[in-house]
Design an enzyme around this catalytic site. Structure first.
Site, PDB file in Angstrom:
ATOM      1  CG  PHE A   1      39.377  48.198  46.525  1.00 51.50           C
ATOM      2  CD1 PHE A   1      38.456  47.332  45.965  1.00 51.50           C
ATOM      3  CD2 PHE A   1      40.683  48.167  46.075  1.00 51.50           C
ATOM      4  CE1 PHE A   1      38.833  46.442  44.964  1.00 51.50           C
ATOM      5  CE2 PHE A   1      41.077  47.288  45.085  1.00 51.50           C
ATOM      6  CZ  PHE A   1      40.144  46.422  44.523  1.00 51.50           C
TER       7      PHE A   1
ATOM      8  CD  GLN B   1      38.224  50.777  55.102  1.00 51.80           C
ATOM      9  OE1 GLN B   1      39.127  51.498  55.512  1.00 51.80           O
ATOM     10  NE2 GLN B   1      36.964  50.990  55.416  1.00 51.80           N
ATOM     11  CB  SER B   2      40.943  53.644  48.556  1.00 46.67           C
ATOM     12  OG  SER B   2      41.892  54.514  48.003  1.00 46.67           O
ATOM     13  CG  ASN B   3      45.457  53.495  52.889  1.00 42.65           C
ATOM     14  OD1 ASN B   3      44.820  53.679  53.910  1.00 42.65           O
ATOM     15  ND2 ASN B   3      46.022  52.324  52.594  1.00 42.65           N
TER      16      ASN B   3
ATOM     17  CB  CYS C   1      39.927  57.383  47.805  1.00 49.08           C
ATOM     18  SG  CYS C   1      39.905  56.745  46.124  1.00 49.08           S
TER      19      CYS C   1
END
Ligand SMILES: Cc1ncc(COP(=O)(O)O)c(C=O)c1O
Length: 344
Positions: A85, A87-89, A91
């Site tokens: 997503f 807001q992916s940590n 990535c």
């Protein structure tokens, strides 16, 4: 007599024989939280500060990428293809690690709750120079074919891509080694402080609770790991976490086999859905900030802390117990969620 499968030094030498690159600032601190304990009426609470692993605002993913990327780098790779997503940590940490390693990154990010708003993790991805495509997906399980297509496109331009598919069993198993190593690190800290925790609480969907559960059971430390799920999956979390733990156990050439009954996991604190804050999570975030000056994130750790608090109130965790809460990070999302967090 201990029924441990391996001693800490045997486990350390098995881990040392597996490829690993260094990305994290370790050991992370283990902070005691006396004011939080007092507010909650008793159990001794420590927070393992994996929000301080150091890589682009830290988090649990740094430990996992140390093992995962070491394996990837045995191949001729010049670009990583990953997604989740906006807001992916995961990535954000993949991007930071690959920048350190001199590799490019192409991210395919689903809108999720925060869409293409350039804040939090998405802002950081772009500042680190990731190539980002934001897509609308009904279901995150639709992501892998998009990652495949992006890798094919890159290959046609002469690049050497590697897809980090978060659903692939080998990716999950290797990444979980990061939290087996974290158990060894904590065991040394427990010895130094002189504690034997009854519980470890963690926000976890898969790799993190798998590594922790396996590590504590290999060493037979009698500490129970409780995973608080941030996301609802069709498959029971305990079944999935046990499967990942067993694949990780095989990487360590260890005979331990866990079953779903060995895994404690709860879906009760997700709320409406993944990525949407809950009142209990917002209250937990504020309580920890107000008592200890430590920030939790809106999507993962605040809901896990809400679970821990509820378990204290229900007597699952008892007054004289000692609990370690693993702070898995995710802090950049606070800024993307500012409006959700200042609700009255
Ligand atoms: C801050 C944070 N906590 C916990 C998790 C869950 O980790 P895992 O999927 O390894 O169980 C994630 C995963 O994205 C995360 O970003």
């Amino acid at each position: 007599m201990s029924s441990a499968l391996l001693t800490p030094s045997e486990l350390a030498s098995r881990l040392d024989s597996i490829p690993r690159i260094r990305l994290a600032h370790l050991p992370t601190p283990l902070d005691e939280c006396p004011r939080l304990s007092e507010m909650l009426g008793g159990p001794r609470i420590f927070i393992k500060r994996d929000d301080m692993t150091g890589l682009a605002f830290g988090g649990n993913k740094t430990r996992q990428l140390e093992f995962l990327l070491a394996e990837v780098l045995t191949q001729k790779i010049d670009v990583l293809v990953a997604g989740a997503f906006t807001q992916s940590n995961w990535c954000r940490q993949i991007t930071a690690a690959s920048r350190k390693l001199g590799i490019d990154v192409s991210l395919i990010l689903a809108h999720g709750e925060k869409g293409p708003n350039r804040q939090g993790n998405l802002l950081l991805d772009e500042l680190m120079g990731a190539q980002v495509q934001v897509v609308d997906l009904n279901d995150i399980q639709q992501l892998p074919p998009l990652l495949e297509a992006e890798a094919e496109r890159l290959q046609k331009t002469g690049r050497h891509p590697f897809i980090i598919d978060p659903f692939r069993p080998d990716v999950l198993a290797r990444s979980a080694l990061g939290y087996v190593q974290a158990v060894l690190e904590m065991e040394m800290q427990f010895e130094t402080i002189g504690i034997r925790p009854d519980w470890v609480y963690v926000s976890g969907a898969n790799m993190t609770p798998a590594g922790l559960s396996l590590g504590f059971q290999i060493l037979d430390l009698k500490t129970r790991v409780f995973g608080i799920a941030p996301i609802q999956w069709d498959e029971d979390r305990s079944v999935d976490i046990a499967r990942i733990a067993n694949a990780t156990s095989r990487l360590l050439e260890c005979k331990l086999e866990l079953t779903a009954d060995d895994i404690l996991s709860s879906d009760d604190y997700i709320g409406e859905r993944y990525g949407v804050t809950t009142q209990a999570g917002r209250d937990a975030l504020k309580l920890v900030a107000e008592t200890e000056g430590i920030f939790l994130d809106p999507v993962y750790t605040s809901k896990a802390m809400a679970g821990l608090i509820d378990h204290i109130q229900k007597g699952i965790i008892q007054k004289n117990d000692t609990v370690v809460f693993i702070h898995t990070g995710g802090l950049p999302a606070i800024f993307a969620y500012a409006e959700d967090l200042i609700l009255p």
